[in-house]
Enzyme design. Sequence first.
Site, PDB file in Angstrom:
ATOM      1  N   ASP A 130       0.647  -1.286   0.082  1.00 49.10           N
ATOM      2  CA  ASP A 130       0.045  -0.138  -0.008  1.00 49.10           C
ATOM      3  C   ASP A 130       0.970   1.291  -0.023  1.00 49.10           C
ATOM      4  O   ASP A 130       1.689   1.310   0.887  1.00 49.10           O
ATOM      5  CB  ASP A 130      -0.688  -0.051   1.385  1.00 49.10           C
ATOM      6  CG  ASP A 130      -1.968   1.177   1.425  1.00 49.10           C
ATOM      7  OD1 ASP A 130      -1.773   1.843   0.308  1.00 49.10           O
ATOM      8  OD2 ASP A 130      -2.599   1.371   2.533  1.00 49.10           O
TER       9      ASP A 130
ATOM     10  N   ASP B 145      -1.482  -1.268  -3.909  1.00 49.12           N
ATOM     11  CA  ASP B 145      -1.581  -0.259  -5.196  1.00 49.12           C
ATOM     12  C   ASP B 145      -0.446  -0.532  -6.054  1.00 49.12           C
ATOM     13  O   ASP B 145       0.557  -0.862  -5.933  1.00 49.12           O
ATOM     14  CB  ASP B 145      -2.203   1.041  -4.714  1.00 49.12           C
ATOM     15  CG  ASP B 145      -1.109   1.732  -3.763  1.00 49.12           C
ATOM     16  OD1 ASP B 145       0.255   1.446  -3.857  1.00 49.12           O
ATOM     17  OD2 ASP B 145      -1.684   2.242  -2.776  1.00 49.12           O
TER      18      ASP B 145
ATOM     19  N   ASP C 128      -3.672  -9.714 -16.637  1.00 42.39           N
ATOM     20  CA  ASP C 128      -4.453 -10.677 -16.290  1.00 42.39           C
ATOM     21  C   ASP C 128      -5.694 -10.335 -17.409  1.00 42.39           C
ATOM     22  O   ASP C 128      -6.088  -9.423 -17.345  1.00 42.39           O
ATOM     23  CB  ASP C 128      -5.121 -10.836 -15.021  1.00 42.39           C
ATOM     24  CG  ASP C 128      -5.256 -12.160 -14.331  1.00 42.39           C
ATOM     25  OD1 ASP C 128      -5.705 -12.876 -15.246  1.00 42.39           O
ATOM     26  OD2 ASP C 128      -4.923 -12.494 -13.258  1.00 42.39           O
TER      27      ASP C 128
ATOM     28  N   ASP D  77      -6.894 -15.846 -18.058  1.00 49.38           N
ATOM     29  CA  ASP D  77      -8.009 -16.496 -16.817  1.00 49.38           C
ATOM     30  C   ASP D  77      -8.969 -17.590 -17.445  1.00 49.38           C
ATOM     31  O   ASP D  77      -9.671 -17.418 -18.337  1.00 49.38           O
ATOM     32  CB  ASP D  77      -8.671 -15.424 -16.232  1.00 49.38           C
ATOM     33  CG  ASP D  77      -9.562 -15.829 -14.951  1.00 49.38           C
ATOM     34  OD1 ASP D  77      -9.006 -16.058 -13.928  1.00 49.38           O
ATOM     35  OD2 ASP D  77     -10.809 -15.926 -14.936  1.00 49.38           O
TER      36      ASP D  77
ATOM     37  N   GLU E 281      -4.791 -20.303 -18.257  1.00 49.20           N
ATOM     38  CA  GLU E 281      -4.963 -20.882 -17.079  1.00 49.20           C
ATOM     39  C   GLU E 281      -5.991 -22.278 -17.719  1.00 49.20           C
ATOM     40  O   GLU E 281      -6.887 -21.981 -18.235  1.00 49.20           O
ATOM     41  CB  GLU E 281      -5.712 -20.276 -16.234  1.00 49.20           C
ATOM     42  CG  GLU E 281      -6.050 -20.762 -15.011  1.00 49.20           C
ATOM     43  CD  GLU E 281      -7.147 -20.225 -14.040  1.00 49.20           C
ATOM     44  OE1 GLU E 281      -7.052 -20.297 -12.932  1.00 49.20           O
ATOM     45  OE2 GLU E 281      -7.845 -19.326 -14.578  1.00 49.20           O
TER      46      GLU E 281
ATOM     47  N   HIS F 253      -2.790 -17.320  -6.348  1.00 46.04           N
ATOM     48  CA  HIS F 253      -3.737 -16.761  -5.269  1.00 46.04           C
ATOM     49  C   HIS F 253      -4.999 -17.422  -5.093  1.00 46.04           C
ATOM     50  O   HIS F 253      -5.999 -17.029  -4.351  1.00 46.04           O
ATOM     51  CB  HIS F 253      -4.295 -15.325  -5.862  1.00 46.04           C
ATOM     52  CG  HIS F 253      -4.847 -15.446  -7.390  1.00 46.04           C
ATOM     53  ND1 HIS F 253      -4.240 -15.970  -8.277  1.00 46.04           N
ATOM     54  CD2 HIS F 253      -6.043 -15.279  -7.730  1.00 46.04           C
ATOM     55  CE1 HIS F 253      -5.133 -16.208  -9.559  1.00 46.04           C
ATOM     56  NE2 HIS F 253      -6.503 -15.726  -8.925  1.00 46.04           N
ATOM     57  N   ASP F 254      -5.164 -18.694  -5.683  1.00 46.41           N
ATOM     58  CA  ASP F 254      -6.316 -19.605  -5.630  1.00 46.41           C
ATOM     59  C   ASP F 254      -5.821 -20.743  -4.717  1.00 46.41           C
ATOM     60  O   ASP F 254      -6.798 -21.786  -4.452  1.00 46.41           O
ATOM     61  CB  ASP F 254      -6.756 -20.061  -6.982  1.00 46.41           C
ATOM     62  CG  ASP F 254      -7.211 -19.120  -7.867  1.00 46.41           C
ATOM     63  OD1 ASP F 254      -7.893 -18.104  -7.141  1.00 46.41           O
ATOM     64  OD2 ASP F 254      -7.181 -18.986  -9.171  1.00 46.41           O
TER      65      ASP F 254
END
Length: 546
Positions: free
Chosen positions: A21, A29, A98, A200, A242, A316-317
């Site tokens: 951040d 960010d 992405d 994705d 993916e 992240h999954d």
Amino acid sequence: MEKKWWNDSVVYQIYPRSFQDSNNDGIGDLLGIIKRLDYLTDLGIDVIWLSPVYQSPNDDNGYDISDYQAISPDFGTMDDLEELIEESAKRGIKILMDLVVNHTSDEHYWFKEALKSKDNPYRDYYIWRDPLENGETPNELLSVFSGSAWELDEKSNQYYLHLYSKKQPDLNWENPKVRKEIYDMMNFWLKKGIGGFRMDVIDTIGKVPDELITTNGPKLHEYIKEMNRATFGQYDVLTVGETWGATPEIAKLYSDPARNELSMVFQFEHIGLDQIPGKPKWDTKELDFIGLKTVFSKWQNELGDKGWNSLFWNNHDIPRIVSNWGDDSPEYRVVSAKMFATFLHLLKGTPYIFQGEEIGLTNTPVTSIEEIDDIETINLYNERISEGYSNDDIFSSINKKGRDNSRRPMQWDNSNNAGFTEAEPWLALNPDYKKYNVLNDQKSETSIFTYYKNLIHLRKENELVVYGQYKELLPEDKQLYVYERYYAGETWLVVLNFYKKETTYIDEKARKGTIIISNYGDSSNNLSKLNLRSFESIVFKINEHK
Ligand code: NOJ
């Protein structure tokens, strides 16, 4: 196979919300990422895969996009993104955007228009079906995020398809106008000088919902070829699809250079090996280690020069590997994290590091639904409560497989909130940040971070690691994973103890070899029998020519 720049690249995935951040609103960010580029340069990576930073109502943390050509104010501005591309380029780092085009947000202009009436020009951008005569959903397709994949729009009395949340309506790829819009959008990004796209759930764009076909539909490769021609085919970029259910045969369809589709696949066959076959991912069992060896060997052996694979343990999954398959206790966290890294970074393919993996970050167990952010996990919780599962059962699944595990803020130092933010973070940090953080790791010669640097360096310095052949030894061994890589007359032997239990390995070749890297630092091979300590991994260069 013609050599490409991304063959010896290492990709680092940033989940922007949790990286750094810069304006103290509790959310990571773009300017925060820029601030940390020197850290990534020190690590030695070549590419950043940026999880979505586009405008989004954040039902699925940015994977529900309401404007593909605008940056979410949470993350900054388009100028910030351009600065990130520029500042990264100065350090030899490319930015992978992405590309989430199986679905949009229901707050995208196209969907808002589509909702207006059946004859709206945007209606056919999405997938609509009438209810069955009894009013029920058109068929039994399920959403990945629990429940039916069909949601009724009461106004028009038609259902729309959403393979993910109902705020993520699926785009209708059959419609050439949709495809054209997407290609224009991709060109908008390519012109900005990005390094490529991570695509994705790209395997779902050819779906045939009426036949219950979601992945690998009949027109999938036709669309990807068309996309290649219309967009990135003109650029020297990396494209990674993916592709959850790819087999090596399917992977070749995507990534055989002669077919002009994608650079590589990102497939998950190994990730499911602690799940009960045929059940949802939440129903877990012990890791099938022999299965793991079979799966990795199959992928290493079968692609040949007709395909390229990604190598990863985390994203992240997926929860943190060191917690799930390694050992995150203070005693073994470092060696087991290094062992998993050794295994992966010595294989053929493009390694992906998910933020925090390089300092051995761990899962964060939770005990109440209030602590959870992820929509998939919240839906699972509600579904299982209604099905009568006990709280203990549900949280045991969530703590093992929930996506928040890997999404907690990055641990930079031991100051308040780990140097991630001075405000209240959007998702609580793992309290172990006082011990496990970048600052500590960067200072230490024996840290996980330094070890990752060394592994990346090995790939850069040795074509054997990038292009060498692979051969598995001891496929039946229930605890050791042993493989060789050989290239241009040189052979390396990788010996890994995947478990806490000590074991031995007898190999005359290893005894005569030289140690290239080992996770204990003091490994020795002057005995005819190698004693392998908990999670010990050793890479030898052996004096044998193939
Ligand atoms: C795969 C992404 O990695 C995941 O985070 C997301 O929820 C789904 N696709 C839907 O976009």
